[in-house]
Write a protein that holds these residues in place. Structure first.
Motif, short mmCIF file in Angstrom:
data_model
loop_
_atom_site.label_atom_id
_atom_site.label_comp_id
_atom_site.label_asym_id
_atom_site.label_seq_id
_atom_site.Cartn_x
_atom_site.Cartn_y
_atom_site.Cartn_z
N LYS A 24 0.82 -1.21 0.00
CA LYS A 24 0.00 0.00 0.00
C LYS A 24 0.86 1.26 0.00
CE LYS A 24 -4.24 -1.77 2.12
NZ LYS A 24 -5.22 -1.61 3.22
N ALA A 25 1.95 1.23 0.75
CA ALA A 25 2.82 2.41 0.82
C ALA A 25 3.45 2.71 -0.54
CB ALA A 25 3.90 2.21 1.87
N LEU A 26 4.01 1.68 -1.18
CA LEU A 26 4.66 1.89 -2.47
C LEU A 26 3.65 2.29 -3.55
CD1 LEU A 26 7.27 -1.02 -2.51
CD2 LEU A 26 7.68 1.41 -2.12
N ASN A 27 2.47 1.67 -3.54
CA ASN A 27 1.47 2.03 -4.53
C ASN A 27 0.95 3.44 -4.31
OD1 ASN A 27 0.44 -0.16 -6.54
ND2 ASN A 27 0.91 -1.28 -4.68
N THR A 28 0.73 3.82 -3.06
CA THR A 28 0.24 5.16 -2.77
C THR A 28 1.25 6.22 -3.18
OG1 THR A 28 -1.07 4.32 -0.92
CG2 THR A 28 -0.65 6.67 -0.98
N VAL A 29 2.51 5.99 -2.81
CA VAL A 29 3.55 6.95 -3.19
C VAL A 29 3.72 7.01 -4.71
CG1 VAL A 29 6.03 7.44 -3.04
CG2 VAL A 29 4.78 6.69 -1.01
N GLY A 30 3.72 5.83 -5.35
CA GLY A 30 3.91 5.80 -6.79
C GLY A 30 2.78 6.45 -7.56
N PHE A 31 1.54 6.11 -7.22
CA PHE A 31 0.40 6.68 -7.94
C PHE A 31 0.25 8.17 -7.63
CE2 PHE A 31 -0.62 2.37 -8.79
CZ PHE A 31 -1.49 2.37 -9.88
N SER A 32 0.47 8.56 -6.39
CA SER A 32 0.38 9.99 -6.04
C SER A 32 1.47 10.79 -6.73
CB SER A 32 0.47 10.16 -4.52
OG SER A 32 -0.57 9.46 -3.87
N GLY A 33 2.68 10.25 -6.76
CA GLY A 33 3.76 10.95 -7.46
C GLY A 33 3.51 11.05 -8.95
N VAL A 61 6.48 5.19 -11.86
CA VAL A 61 5.94 3.97 -12.45
C VAL A 61 6.80 2.77 -12.07
CG1 VAL A 61 5.51 2.76 -14.61
CG2 VAL A 61 4.75 5.11 -14.34
N ALA A 62 8.12 2.92 -12.14
CA ALA A 62 9.03 1.84 -11.76
C ALA A 62 8.88 1.49 -10.29
CB ALA A 62 10.48 2.24 -12.07
N LEU A 63 8.61 2.50 -9.46
CA LEU A 63 8.44 2.26 -8.03
C LEU A 63 7.24 1.37 -7.76
CD1 LEU A 63 9.32 2.98 -5.10
CD2 LEU A 63 7.71 4.89 -5.23
N THR A 64 6.12 1.68 -8.41
CA THR A 64 4.91 0.89 -8.19
C THR A 64 5.00 -0.50 -8.82
OG1 THR A 64 3.89 1.90 -10.15
CG2 THR A 64 3.47 2.94 -8.04
N MET A 65 5.69 -0.62 -9.94
CA MET A 65 5.78 -1.91 -10.60
C MET A 65 6.77 -2.84 -9.92
SD MET A 65 5.54 -0.96 -14.66
CE MET A 65 5.50 -2.70 -15.08
N GLY A 66 7.88 -2.32 -9.45
CA GLY A 66 8.91 -3.16 -8.85
C GLY A 66 8.56 -3.69 -7.47
N GLY A 67 7.83 -2.90 -6.68
CA GLY A 67 7.51 -3.33 -5.32
C GLY A 67 6.07 -3.17 -4.95
N GLY A 68 5.22 -2.84 -5.94
CA GLY A 68 3.82 -2.59 -5.64
C GLY A 68 2.88 -3.55 -6.32
N PHE A 69 1.98 -2.98 -7.14
CA PHE A 69 0.90 -3.79 -7.70
C PHE A 69 1.39 -4.86 -8.66
CE2 PHE A 69 1.50 -0.56 -10.93
CZ PHE A 69 1.31 -1.25 -12.12
N ASN A 70 2.53 -4.67 -9.27
CA ASN A 70 2.99 -5.62 -10.28
C ASN A 70 3.32 -6.99 -9.70
OD1 ASN A 70 3.47 -5.99 -13.08
ND2 ASN A 70 5.67 -5.92 -12.73
N VAL A 71 3.75 -7.02 -8.45
CA VAL A 71 4.09 -8.30 -7.79
C VAL A 71 3.04 -8.70 -6.77
CG1 VAL A 71 6.57 -8.04 -8.14
CG2 VAL A 71 5.51 -7.04 -6.12
N ASN A 72 1.99 -7.92 -6.63
CA ASN A 72 0.96 -8.21 -5.65
C ASN A 72 0.23 -9.54 -5.89
OD1 ASN A 72 -2.02 -6.55 -4.39
ND2 ASN A 72 -0.40 -7.61 -3.29
N PRO A 73 0.01 -9.99 -7.15
CA PRO A 73 -0.63 -11.30 -7.33
C PRO A 73 0.11 -12.45 -6.66
CG PRO A 73 -0.71 -10.08 -9.38
CD PRO A 73 0.13 -9.28 -8.44
N LEU A 74 1.43 -12.37 -6.57
CA LEU A 74 2.20 -13.41 -5.88
C LEU A 74 1.91 -13.42 -4.39
CD1 LEU A 74 5.63 -13.00 -7.69
CD2 LEU A 74 4.04 -14.91 -7.92
N ASP A 75 1.58 -12.26 -3.83
CA ASP A 75 1.22 -12.21 -2.42
C ASP A 75 -0.17 -12.80 -2.19
OD1 ASP A 75 3.58 -10.77 -1.96
OD2 ASP A 75 2.59 -8.88 -2.42
N LEU A 76 -1.10 -12.48 -3.06
CA LEU A 76 -2.48 -12.91 -2.87
C LEU A 76 -2.63 -14.42 -3.04
CD1 LEU A 76 -4.35 -10.09 -4.82
CD2 LEU A 76 -3.89 -10.22 -2.37
#
Length: 213
Positions: A24-33, A61-76
């Motif tokens: 959530k932190a990385l996605n929020t920062v990435g999308f807000s930025g 964009v790299a911030l959200t993809m590297g540690g955010g939503f892009n790898v989130n399916p592996l967590d779920l």
């Protein structure tokens, strides 16, 4: 993107933050930025400021993809991560294709005002996406991740009758639900099958010998 992944791993790898908090932190920062970069493009009239905004947008964009939503399916769900990623990517690409048509309608004359309107709408969409993920997003494995539990049948012998074992042994069948690699618990509320027959007992030299499976 590699640096973003390393940053995310360092947070929950040392158990200083949960996976959900990190995502959530990385996605929020990435999308807000990213939204801030687009709103800068909407109001900027300087070529240098516009180029700087584009470069900063790529970093977010790299911030959200590297540690955010892009790898989130592996967590779920590690088992269904490919399926989740395929569905989400298809939906996002469909939305992107529709947005291309909308942009073509909004900028009929290709003026600065029309481009500002395009970037403003994109900013609003990014802020809405960040809020939705912040409220409903999760980084924990879901209960449905492993699918239907496996069913196993256990057959065992249980003594019946007095301790002298003259009445032999009967077999009872239990249905156990659980994963193969995990421990499971046998329920006590089982019934013995009616078609089970007693195993033969042979007496030789005063010794009872039991023959079973």
């Amino acid at each position: 993107m590699p640096l973003s992944g390393i940053l995310a791993d360092s947070r929950y790898g040392r158990q200083t933050r949960s996976t959900t908090v990190v995502r959530k932190a990385l996605n929020t920062v990435g999308f807000s930025g990213l939204a801030a970069c687009y709103i800068t493009l909407a109001v900027s009239t300087s070529l240098g400021m516009s180029l700087a905004s584009f470069c900063a947008a790529g970093a977010f964009v790299a911030l959200t993809m590297g540690g955010g939503f892009n790898v989130n399916p592996l967590d779920l769900s590690p088992s269904f991560a490919g399926l989740i990623k395929g569905i989400s990517t298809s939906c996002s690409h469909l939305a992107g294709s529709i947005w291309v048509v909308i942009v073509g309608v909004l900028k009929k004359h290709k003026t600065n005002h029309e481009w500002s309107l395009v970037f403003t709408v994109v900013t609003c969409l990014l802020v809405a996406a960040a809020i939705i993920y912040l409220v409903f997003g999760s980084g924990e494995e879901q209960p449905w991740s492993r699918g239907e539990p496996d069913k196993k049948t256990l057959t065992f012998a249980s003594p019946q009758g007095p301790p002298d074992m003259k009445n032999g042994f009967t077999r009872a069948t239990l249905t156990v639900q659980g994963h193969v690699e995990e421990d499971y618990t046998v329920h006590d509320d089982f019934t013995r099958s009616s078609d089970e027959e007693e195993l033969p007992l042979l007496e030789e030299d005063g010794t009872l010998e039991r023959f079973g499976r």
